[in-house]
Design a protein around this motif. Structure first.
Motif, PDB file in Angstrom:
ATOM      1  N   TYR A 115       0.835  -1.212   0.000  1.00  0.00           N
ATOM      2  CA  TYR A 115       0.000   0.000   0.000  1.00  0.00           C
ATOM      3  C   TYR A 115       0.869   1.261   0.000  1.00  0.00           C
ATOM      4  CZ  TYR A 115      -4.457  -2.437   0.788  1.00  0.00           C
ATOM      5  OH  TYR A 115      -5.580  -3.222   0.656  1.00  0.00           O
ATOM      6  N   ARG A 116       1.975   1.241   0.764  1.00  0.00           N
ATOM      7  CA  ARG A 116       2.854   2.420   0.794  1.00  0.00           C
ATOM      8  C   ARG A 116       3.465   2.668  -0.578  1.00  0.00           C
ATOM      9  NH1 ARG A 116       8.671   3.423   2.650  1.00  0.00           N
ATOM     10  NH2 ARG A 116       8.717   5.690   2.656  1.00  0.00           N
ATOM     11  N   GLU A 167      -1.107   4.526  -1.180  1.00  0.00           N
ATOM     12  CA  GLU A 167      -2.346   4.476  -0.383  1.00  0.00           C
ATOM     13  C   GLU A 167      -1.944   4.406   1.097  1.00  0.00           C
ATOM     14  OE1 GLU A 167      -5.551   2.043  -1.771  1.00  0.00           O
ATOM     15  OE2 GLU A 167      -4.664   1.840  -3.764  1.00  0.00           O
ATOM     16  N   LEU A 168      -1.597   5.566   1.618  1.00  0.00           N
ATOM     17  CA  LEU A 168      -0.929   5.635   2.918  1.00  0.00           C
ATOM     18  C   LEU A 168      -1.859   5.313   4.085  1.00  0.00           C
ATOM     19  CD1 LEU A 168       1.364   8.742   2.298  1.00  0.00           C
ATOM     20  CD2 LEU A 168       1.835   6.323   1.888  1.00  0.00           C
ATOM     21  N   ASP A 169      -3.146   5.695   3.998  1.00  0.00           N
ATOM     22  CA  ASP A 169      -4.092   5.369   5.072  1.00  0.00           C
ATOM     23  C   ASP A 169      -4.255   3.857   5.209  1.00  0.00           C
ATOM     24  OD1 ASP A 169      -4.483   8.007   5.672  1.00  0.00           O
ATOM     25  OD2 ASP A 169      -6.264   8.223   4.422  1.00  0.00           O
ATOM     26  N   LYS A 170      -4.343   3.169   4.067  1.00  0.00           N
ATOM     27  CA  LYS A 170      -4.456   1.706   4.091  1.00  0.00           C
ATOM     28  C   LYS A 170      -3.173   1.069   4.622  1.00  0.00           C
ATOM     29  CE  LYS A 170      -7.846   1.258   0.339  1.00  0.00           C
ATOM     30  NZ  LYS A 170      -8.083   0.724  -1.029  1.00  0.00           N
ATOM     31  N   ALA A 171      -2.034   1.679   4.295  1.00  0.00           N
ATOM     32  CA  ALA A 171      -0.757   1.170   4.801  1.00  0.00           C
ATOM     33  C   ALA A 171      -0.728   1.237   6.328  1.00  0.00           C
ATOM     34  CB  ALA A 171       0.395   1.980   4.211  1.00  0.00           C
ATOM     35  N   ILE A 172      -1.185   2.375   6.879  1.00  0.00           N
ATOM     36  CA  ILE A 172      -1.210   2.541   8.336  1.00  0.00           C
ATOM     37  C   ILE A 172      -2.124   1.503   8.979  1.00  0.00           C
ATOM     38  CG2 ILE A 172      -1.997   4.074  10.200  1.00  0.00           C
ATOM     39  CD1 ILE A 172      -0.969   6.427   8.522  1.00  0.00           C
ATOM     40  N   ASP A 183       6.097  10.328   4.935  1.00  0.00           N
ATOM     41  CA  ASP A 183       5.417  10.580   3.658  1.00  0.00           C
ATOM     42  C   ASP A 183       4.250  11.547   3.837  1.00  0.00           C
ATOM     43  OD1 ASP A 183       7.108   8.838   2.348  1.00  0.00           O
ATOM     44  OD2 ASP A 183       5.750   7.124   2.479  1.00  0.00           O
ATOM     45  N   LEU A 184       3.528  11.401   4.949  1.00  0.00           N
ATOM     46  CA  LEU A 184       2.354  12.228   5.199  1.00  0.00           C
ATOM     47  C   LEU A 184       2.702  13.612   5.754  1.00  0.00           C
ATOM     48  CD1 LEU A 184       0.026   9.515   6.784  1.00  0.00           C
ATOM     49  CD2 LEU A 184      -0.427  10.757   4.653  1.00  0.00           C
ATOM     50  N   GLY A 185       3.958  13.787   6.151  1.00  0.00           N
ATOM     51  CA  GLY A 185       4.361  15.062   6.736  1.00  0.00           C
ATOM     52  C   GLY A 185       4.061  15.157   8.221  1.00  0.00           C
ATOM     53  N   ASN A 186       3.661  14.022   8.828  1.00  0.00           N
ATOM     54  CA  ASN A 186       3.396  14.002  10.277  1.00  0.00           C
ATOM     55  C   ASN A 186       4.714  13.718  11.005  1.00  0.00           C
ATOM     56  OD1 ASN A 186       0.666  14.311   9.688  1.00  0.00           O
ATOM     57  ND2 ASN A 186       0.298  12.108   9.651  1.00  0.00           N
TER      58      ASN A 186
END
Length: 295
Positions: free
Chosen positions: A10-11, A15-20, A52-55
């Motif tokens: 996913y990453r 698709e970063l939300d699915k990866a998390i 990747d998300l900037g968090n």
């Protein structure tokens, strides 16, 4: 496990939300099994997704947890990766002193266990940090170290990337003869390669070298090469982010000479490409970089 592997896929797909979600599912199971190796790896992967998300705060927390887990099981190769990425977090926050501290931890460990692949990755990030700070001498020193490592590893694509970085950095530091030599080395490399991305990167390196030339003919040749690159179909965003600002800089100079509406039109078209690129990218850091380039 399956969820962990899905998270990696996913990453890669953005698709970063699915990866998390996948990594968190695996983490619950890993904690139930008390498997510190998997827990450490998952914390590191979650840290990468949040970069990747900037968090960056969450990324730092996950990477620090990963480091503690890797230390508890004495897994040095995992520690190198976690230290490197924590250094990247600090670098993204422009906290370069702290970034260099973690890069040094990673470098020392990589040398200790003779992990040349990860050592080259750390040195590459060190070189980029120095270049961002405007210290071209130290940037070149570290890029040269990476070049020597990859000559031994015989990875032609990564070797091409390093030649590109050396051409760019030598050009920025006004060492044009050195830049010319690296360009020649890059040319020899691509003559024995069928990798199309490598050929595009060489064209970009050549355009960068020509762009900083004093003669108008060199500027025109650079413009031609850059136009060819940005008009390619299915070009990756990294190359576009390198090529479009370089082409815009040449066109802005041309507009100052000609006051041509067609030049302004081309610049606006390129900026629209950047806007589209920004909307499609899942990475917060990429969005920020694109916004800076547009400015």
């Amino acid at each position: 496990g399956v969820s962990s592997n899905l998270g990696l896929i996913y990453r890669q797909m953005g698709e970063l939300d699915k990866a998390i979600t996948s990594f968190n599912t695996s983490s619950v199971i890993a904690h139930e099994l008390e498997d510190d190796t998997i827990i450490a790896r998952l914390n590191t992967n979650l840290g990468l997704v949040h970069i990747d998300l900037g968090n960056l705060v969450k990324a730092q927390n996950y990477l620090e947890s990963g480091i503690e887990s890797y230390k508890s099981i004495n897994f040095e190769r995992g520690l190198i990766v976690a230290y490197l990425n924590l250094g990247i977090v600090y670098s993204l926050r422009t906290e370069y002193k702290e970034a260099m501290q973690y890069y040094k931890f990673a470098t020392d460990l990589a040398k200790k266990i003779d992990d040349k692949v990860n050592l080259s990755r750390v040195l590459h990030n060190i070189a980029q940090t120095y270049r961002t700070k405007g210290d071209y001498k130290l940037a070149l020193l570290n890029f040269k170290k990476v070049l020597e490592i990859h000559k031994q590893l015989e990875n032609s694509y990564v070797l091409g990337q390093i030649y590109y970085e050396l051409v760019v950095t030598s050009t920025l530091s006004k060492e044009r003869e050195d830049a010319r030599l690296y360009l020649e080395g890059f040319k020899i490399l691509i003559e024995s390669s069928t990798n199309k991305k490598l050929a595009i990167l060489f064209k970009l390196a050549n355009a960068t070298f020509l762009k900083f030339g004093k003669d108008i003919d060199l500027q025109l040749k650079a413009k031609k090469l850059l136009r060819e690159i940005v008009n390619l179909e299915n070009l990756d965003y990294e190359t576009l982010m390198e090529a479009i600002p370089k082409l815009c800089e040449i066109l802005v100079k041309e507009y100052n000479w000609t006051k041509s509406n067609s030049v302004i039109s081309e610049i606006n078209s390129l900026l629209n490409k950047l806007t589209k690129l920004s909307s499609e990218s899942p990475s917060y850091s990429v969005k920020v970089e694109i916004a800076i380039l547009k400015s």
